[in-house]
Scaffold this motif. Structure first.
Motif, PDB file in Angstrom:
ATOM      1  N   ALA A 154      -5.727 -10.701 -11.048  1.00 29.42           N
ATOM      2  CA  ALA A 154      -4.234 -10.127 -11.261  1.00 29.42           C
ATOM      3  C   ALA A 154      -3.378 -11.178 -11.650  1.00 29.42           C
ATOM      4  O   ALA A 154      -2.466 -11.127 -12.757  1.00 29.42           O
ATOM      5  N   ARG A 205      -0.231   0.366  -3.257  1.00 28.96           N
ATOM      6  CA  ARG A 205       0.060  -0.894  -4.169  1.00 28.96           C
ATOM      7  C   ARG A 205       0.491  -2.006  -3.125  1.00 28.96           C
ATOM      8  O   ARG A 205       0.209  -2.926  -3.109  1.00 28.96           O
ATOM      9  N   ARG A 206       1.371  -1.723  -1.998  1.00 23.96           N
ATOM     10  CA  ARG A 206       1.839  -2.507  -1.089  1.00 23.96           C
ATOM     11  C   ARG A 206       0.897  -2.988  -0.180  1.00 23.96           C
ATOM     12  O   ARG A 206       0.690  -4.137   0.141  1.00 23.96           O
ATOM     13  N   ARG A 210      -2.393  -3.103  -1.071  1.00 32.71           N
ATOM     14  CA  ARG A 210      -3.158  -4.098  -1.975  1.00 32.71           C
ATOM     15  C   ARG A 210      -2.492  -5.689  -2.199  1.00 32.71           C
ATOM     16  O   ARG A 210      -3.218  -6.407  -2.146  1.00 32.71           O
ATOM     17  N   GLU A 211      -1.157  -5.437  -2.449  1.00 31.36           N
ATOM     18  CA  GLU A 211      -0.458  -6.699  -2.622  1.00 31.36           C
ATOM     19  C   GLU A 211      -0.768  -7.524  -1.353  1.00 31.36           C
ATOM     20  O   GLU A 211      -0.781  -8.856  -1.360  1.00 31.36           O
ATOM     21  N   ARG A 215      -4.069  -9.081  -1.144  1.00 29.08           N
ATOM     22  CA  ARG A 215      -4.205 -10.095  -2.155  1.00 29.08           C
ATOM     23  C   ARG A 215      -3.323 -11.468  -1.667  1.00 29.08           C
ATOM     24  O   ARG A 215      -3.947 -12.380  -1.807  1.00 29.08           O
ATOM     25  N   HIS A 263     -10.025  -1.043  -0.420  1.00 33.06           N
ATOM     26  CA  HIS A 263      -9.512  -2.005  -1.657  1.00 33.06           C
ATOM     27  C   HIS A 263     -10.600  -2.878  -2.175  1.00 33.06           C
ATOM     28  O   HIS A 263     -10.358  -3.363  -3.288  1.00 33.06           O
ATOM     29  N   MET A 305      -2.164   4.752  -8.312  1.00 30.06           N
ATOM     30  CA  MET A 305      -2.057   4.338  -6.989  1.00 30.06           C
ATOM     31  C   MET A 305      -0.608   4.523  -6.588  1.00 30.06           C
ATOM     32  O   MET A 305       0.269   4.131  -7.264  1.00 30.06           O
ATOM     33  N   ASP A 306      -0.500   5.095  -5.414  1.00 24.78           N
ATOM     34  CA  ASP A 306       0.767   5.223  -4.675  1.00 24.78           C
ATOM     35  C   ASP A 306       1.661   3.986  -4.254  1.00 24.78           C
ATOM     36  O   ASP A 306       0.966   3.068  -4.060  1.00 24.78           O
ATOM     37  N   ALA A 307       2.553   4.068  -3.936  1.00 22.26           N
ATOM     38  CA  ALA A 307       3.448   2.905  -3.463  1.00 22.26           C
ATOM     39  C   ALA A 307       2.847   2.384  -2.266  1.00 22.26           C
ATOM     40  O   ALA A 307       2.758   1.121  -2.089  1.00 22.26           O
TER      41      ALA A 307
END
Length: 193
Positions: free
Chosen positions: A61, A6-7, A9-10, A13, A47, A1-3
């Motif tokens: 997580a 990831r951002r 997804r976070e 979340r 996602h 997963m690229d940066a």
């Protein structure tokens, strides 16, 4: 997963955890999550399939993080305490996912996380296993499934009771567990030498 992914997804979340702590997950919309996270619906659906699925992912997580205690301890109660501590910190979220039992994705994630922890525990400490489970993977999977499902059921009941006593919850769950899970691996392995 690229940066960037990831951002996103976070952010998603964090958003679902924030919203699910305020209202039941069944009342949290994709639009509300997207607004809170600052992302588009398209990003959301890359996602997760639903708010409940995203919530399960966010909780998984967090559980994975707290369960890192297992390789560093000789007492399974430390893992249980870490898990119950997580549930206590997120009690509003978990209670908001219960109608009357945990929403299927959340329950499945919790049970799967517990299974993974128990599988790790038995790999780290094979000396605790009763003879019936040594060299019988099917039997061990059955014992792990039983323990994981029972723990989830106990957690649901603890949440229903709105009890904040983590130590009591851990004590009661461990008291209901098979004794071999509670064996001190270091002591048992020394005796068997």
């Amino acid at each position: 997963m690229d940066a960037r992914a990831r951002r996103s997804r976070e952010s998603l979340r964090r958003a679902v955890l924030t919203l699910a702590s305020l209202v039941p997950i069944t009342e949290v919309s994709v639009s509300a999550i997207c607004r809170e996270a600052g992302v588009t619906r398209d990003t959301f659906y890359r996602h997760a399939d639903s708010p409940a699925d995203l919530l399960a992912d966010a909780l998984a997580a967090e559980i994975a993080e707290v369960m890192q205690v297992l390789p560093e301890t000789d007492a399974i109660g430390d893992g249980e305490r870490a898990l119950i501590g997580h549930v206590h910190r997120r009690a509003a979220v978990y209670r908001g996912a219960m109608r009357p039992s945990l929403a299927a994705p959340v329950r499945s994630t919790l049970e799967s996380s517990i299974r993974s922890g128990l599988e790790l525990w038995t790999r780290l400490h094979p000396g605790i296993l009763p003879a019936a489970f040594v060299d019988d993977d099917a039997a061990l999977r059955l014992a792990i499934a039983y323990a994981a499902a029972g723990t989830v059921g106990a957690i649901e009941e603890w949440l229903r009771q709105e009890d904040d006593d983590i130590d009591r919850a851990v004590e009661l769950i461990l008291a209901a567990s098979s004794e071999w899970w509670l064996a001190n691996p270091a002591t048992r392995e020394r005796r068997e030498r």
